[in-house]
Scaffold this motif. Structure first.
Motif, PDB file in Angstrom:
ATOM      1  N   MET A   1      -2.422  31.616 -24.130  1.00 44.82           N
ATOM      2  CA  MET A   1      -2.782  32.292 -25.356  1.00 44.82           C
ATOM      3  C   MET A   1      -2.435  31.423 -26.553  1.00 44.82           C
ATOM      4  N   ILE A   2      -3.371  31.254 -27.450  1.00 41.89           N
ATOM      5  CA  ILE A   2      -3.146  30.539 -28.710  1.00 41.89           C
ATOM      6  C   ILE A   2      -3.455  31.547 -29.811  1.00 41.89           C
ATOM      7  N   ASP A   3      -2.389  31.988 -30.491  1.00 45.12           N
ATOM      8  CA  ASP A   3      -2.500  33.147 -31.372  1.00 45.12           C
ATOM      9  C   ASP A   3      -2.936  32.767 -32.778  1.00 45.12           C
ATOM     10  N   GLY A   4      -4.180  32.284 -32.906  1.00 42.73           N
ATOM     11  CA  GLY A   4      -4.773  32.074 -34.217  1.00 42.73           C
ATOM     12  C   GLY A   4      -4.372  30.805 -34.928  1.00 42.73           C
ATOM     13  N   VAL A   5      -3.381  30.088 -34.437  1.00 42.72           N
ATOM     14  CA  VAL A   5      -2.947  28.829 -35.054  1.00 42.72           C
ATOM     15  C   VAL A   5      -2.932  27.773 -33.957  1.00 42.72           C
ATOM     16  N   ASP A   6      -3.948  26.905 -33.959  1.00 44.09           N
ATOM     17  CA  ASP A   6      -4.067  25.893 -32.914  1.00 44.09           C
ATOM     18  C   ASP A   6      -3.351  24.626 -33.359  1.00 44.09           C
ATOM     19  N   ASP A   7      -2.227  24.327 -32.738  1.00 44.74           N
ATOM     20  CA  ASP A   7      -1.437  23.141 -33.062  1.00 44.74           C
ATOM     21  C   ASP A   7      -1.752  21.981 -32.127  1.00 44.74           C
ATOM     22  N   GLY A   8      -2.918  22.046 -31.503  1.00 43.14           N
ATOM     23  CA  GLY A   8      -3.287  21.042 -30.511  1.00 43.14           C
ATOM     24  C   GLY A   8      -3.198  21.552 -29.092  1.00 43.14           C
ATOM     25  N   SER A   9      -2.765  22.808 -28.938  1.00 37.61           N
ATOM     26  CA  SER A   9      -2.582  23.373 -27.601  1.00 37.61           C
ATOM     27  C   SER A   9      -3.911  23.519 -26.866  1.00 37.61           C
ATOM     28  N   ALA A  10      -4.988  23.849 -27.594  1.00 37.79           N
ATOM     29  CA  ALA A  10      -6.284  24.022 -26.940  1.00 37.79           C
ATOM     30  C   ALA A  10      -6.740  22.724 -26.285  1.00 37.79           C
ATOM     31  N   ALA A  11      -6.621  21.616 -27.009  1.00 36.71           N
ATOM     32  CA  ALA A  11      -7.024  20.323 -26.449  1.00 36.71           C
ATOM     33  C   ALA A  11      -6.137  19.941 -25.273  1.00 36.71           C
ATOM     34  N   LEU A  12      -4.857  20.274 -25.357  1.00 35.14           N
ATOM     35  CA  LEU A  12      -3.928  19.980 -24.264  1.00 35.14           C
ATOM     36  C   LEU A  12      -4.334  20.744 -23.007  1.00 35.14           C
ATOM     37  N   ALA A  13      -4.686  22.034 -23.180  1.00 37.47           N
ATOM     38  CA  ALA A  13      -5.098  22.839 -22.032  1.00 37.47           C
ATOM     39  C   ALA A  13      -6.399  22.321 -21.438  1.00 37.47           C
ATOM     40  N   GLU A  14      -7.331  21.931 -22.294  1.00 36.71           N
ATOM     41  CA  GLU A  14      -8.627  21.447 -21.815  1.00 36.71           C
ATOM     42  C   GLU A  14      -8.504  20.113 -21.071  1.00 36.71           C
ATOM     43  N   ALA A  15      -7.495  19.335 -21.433  1.00 41.12           N
ATOM     44  CA  ALA A  15      -7.312  18.030 -20.794  1.00 41.12           C
ATOM     45  C   ALA A  15      -6.521  18.117 -19.486  1.00 41.12           C
ATOM     46  N   GLU A  16      -5.937  19.260 -19.186  1.00 39.76           N
ATOM     47  CA  GLU A  16      -5.126  19.413 -17.983  1.00 39.76           C
ATOM     48  C   GLU A  16      -5.998  19.344 -16.730  1.00 39.76           C
ATOM     49  N   ARG A  17      -5.664  18.434 -15.808  1.00 39.31           N
ATOM     50  CA  ARG A  17      -6.447  18.271 -14.590  1.00 39.31           C
ATOM     51  C   ARG A  17      -5.638  18.568 -13.325  1.00 39.31           C
ATOM     52  N   ARG A  18      -4.335  18.695 -13.453  1.00 42.36           N
ATOM     53  CA  ARG A  18      -3.502  18.893 -12.258  1.00 42.36           C
ATOM     54  C   ARG A  18      -3.614  20.309 -11.711  1.00 42.36           C
ATOM     55  N   VAL A  19      -3.737  21.288 -12.597  1.00 42.73           N
ATOM     56  CA  VAL A  19      -3.878  22.683 -12.187  1.00 42.73           C
ATOM     57  C   VAL A  19      -4.992  23.312 -13.011  1.00 42.73           C
ATOM     58  N   ALA A  20      -5.524  24.417 -12.499  1.00 48.92           N
ATOM     59  CA  ALA A  20      -6.582  25.130 -13.228  1.00 48.92           C
ATOM     60  C   ALA A  20      -5.964  25.904 -14.383  1.00 48.92           C
ATOM     61  N   VAL A  21      -6.304  25.534 -15.600  1.00 45.72           N
ATOM     62  CA  VAL A  21      -5.749  26.159 -16.794  1.00 45.72           C
ATOM     63  C   VAL A  21      -6.880  26.688 -17.662  1.00 45.72           C
ATOM     64  N   HIS A  23      -7.507  28.803 -21.457  1.00 46.67           N
ATOM     65  CA  HIS A  23      -6.818  29.237 -22.665  1.00 46.67           C
ATOM     66  C   HIS A  23      -7.699  30.197 -23.444  1.00 46.67           C
ATOM     67  N   ILE A  24      -7.044  31.048 -24.224  1.00 47.43           N
ATOM     68  CA  ILE A  24      -7.742  31.970 -25.116  1.00 47.43           C
ATOM     69  C   ILE A  24      -7.264  31.673 -26.527  1.00 47.43           C
ATOM     70  N   LEU A  25      -8.184  31.387 -27.421  1.00 50.32           N
ATOM     71  CA  LEU A  25      -7.856  31.112 -28.817  1.00 50.32           C
ATOM     72  C   LEU A  25      -8.275  32.321 -29.654  1.00 50.32           C
ATOM     73  N   LEU A  26      -7.309  33.077 -30.147  1.00 47.50           N
ATOM     74  CA  LEU A  26      -7.614  34.214 -31.002  1.00 47.50           C
ATOM     75  C   LEU A  26      -8.072  33.717 -32.373  1.00 47.50           C
ATOM     76  N   PRO A  27      -9.026  34.392 -33.003  1.00 51.55           N
ATOM     77  CA  PRO A  27      -9.573  33.905 -34.272  1.00 51.55           C
ATOM     78  C   PRO A  27      -8.576  33.910 -35.418  1.00 51.55           C
TER      79      PRO A  27
END
Length: 271
Positions: A1-21, A23-27
């Motif tokens: 969960m990314i609660d409306g303030v994306d500090d780079g967490s979305a890109a980090l989750a999208e780049a993760e390849r070791r496990v299925a991740v 993310h939800i980015l609230l507006p």
């Protein structure tokens, strides 16, 4: 969960390849309860695990939580093992208080362990559907967790502490100022819980009379914000004997909680 303030967490989750991740980015920022509910609603597994982002889970963290649900319905709690950066508050009060908290928690009777529901916990999806989501009325700091633990207890779901899931926590409250501010907000949020669950049997928020409690009561009525009083304590702590400093911190924190309880703030002031 990314609660409306994306500090780079979305890109980090999208780049993760070791496990299925996923993310939800609230507006926009909606608060912890909204984020928890959105995450649990979107989850697809049988066991729903909460791991706050300031925890440092072990490699077998997920496996341990899942294994804890193998023998029947329950709520599972792993306590925090707080890790403090070096401050006068941590030296004279924080580390010792953390050790005492965990020792007392493990000694708590099983019908009261629901009070420790927090950011390292798990339930099954079936339990989530039966008990329902976290209550969005809690928009101040604190008590949405205690509320959920109590609702599990009331639903007949055993709530258990799992020592093997005790997890390092990079605690943010490393000064008296921060700790007092949070205590004040938590004191205000407690009123919601008491209104909803008057039968829960909590100890009274206003302490019974003693010399110490008289000082707590008196300081809680001083019309100076709790965090400002805490900041003043932080300034003098390095110059005081440890025993005196410990008492000053305890007085600041306990009086802040009582002040918040007596003068609850509007949610929008602290959200």
């Amino acid at each position: 969960m990314i609660d409306g303030v994306d500090d780079g967490s979305a890109a980090l989750a999208e780049a993760e390849r070791r496990v299925a991740v996923r993310h939800i980015l609230l507006p926009q920022n909606q608060g912890r309860v909204a984020a928890l509910n959105a995450g649990f609603d979107a989850a697809q597994g049988r066991v729903l695990i909460r791991c706050d982002d300031d925890l440092v889970p072990a490699p077998d963290y997920v496996a341990q939580h899942v294994a804890a649900h193998a023998s029947g319905e329950r709520g599972v709690i792993g306590l925090y093992r707080n890790e403090f950066r070096h401050t006068a508050y941590a030296t004279v009060y924080g580390r010792d208080a953390d050790e005492r908290f965990r020792r007392d928690a493990y000694a708590t009777p099983s019908d009261r362990t629901w009070r420790f529901w927090a950011g390292n916990c798990s339930i099954t999806r079936d339990t989530w559907k039966r008990v329902g989501p976290y209550d969005p009325e809690y928009r101040l700091y604190g008590w949405e967790d205690v509320d959920y633990g109590y609702r599990l207890h009331e639903a007949g779901v055993p709530v258990q502490l799992a020592p093997e899931l005790e997890t390092p926590h990079r605690v943010a409250a490393v000064t008296t100022e921060i700790r007092a501010r949070r205590a004040s907000h938590s004191g205000a949020a407690r009123r919601i819980f008491e209104r909803k669950h008057p039968e829960a049997g909590l100890p009274g928020a206003v302490p019974p009379w003693s010399l110490w409690n008289g000082m707590v009561r008196a300081l809680s009525r001083v019309p100076i914000p709790s965090d400002r009083r805490g900041a003043a304590v932080d300034r003098v702590l390095p110059h005081l004997p440890a025993a005196v400093g410990r008492k000053l911190v305890a007085l600041s924190v306990e009086s802040a909680a009582l002040a918040g309880y007596r003068r609850p703030r509007k949610a929008e002031e602290v959200f």
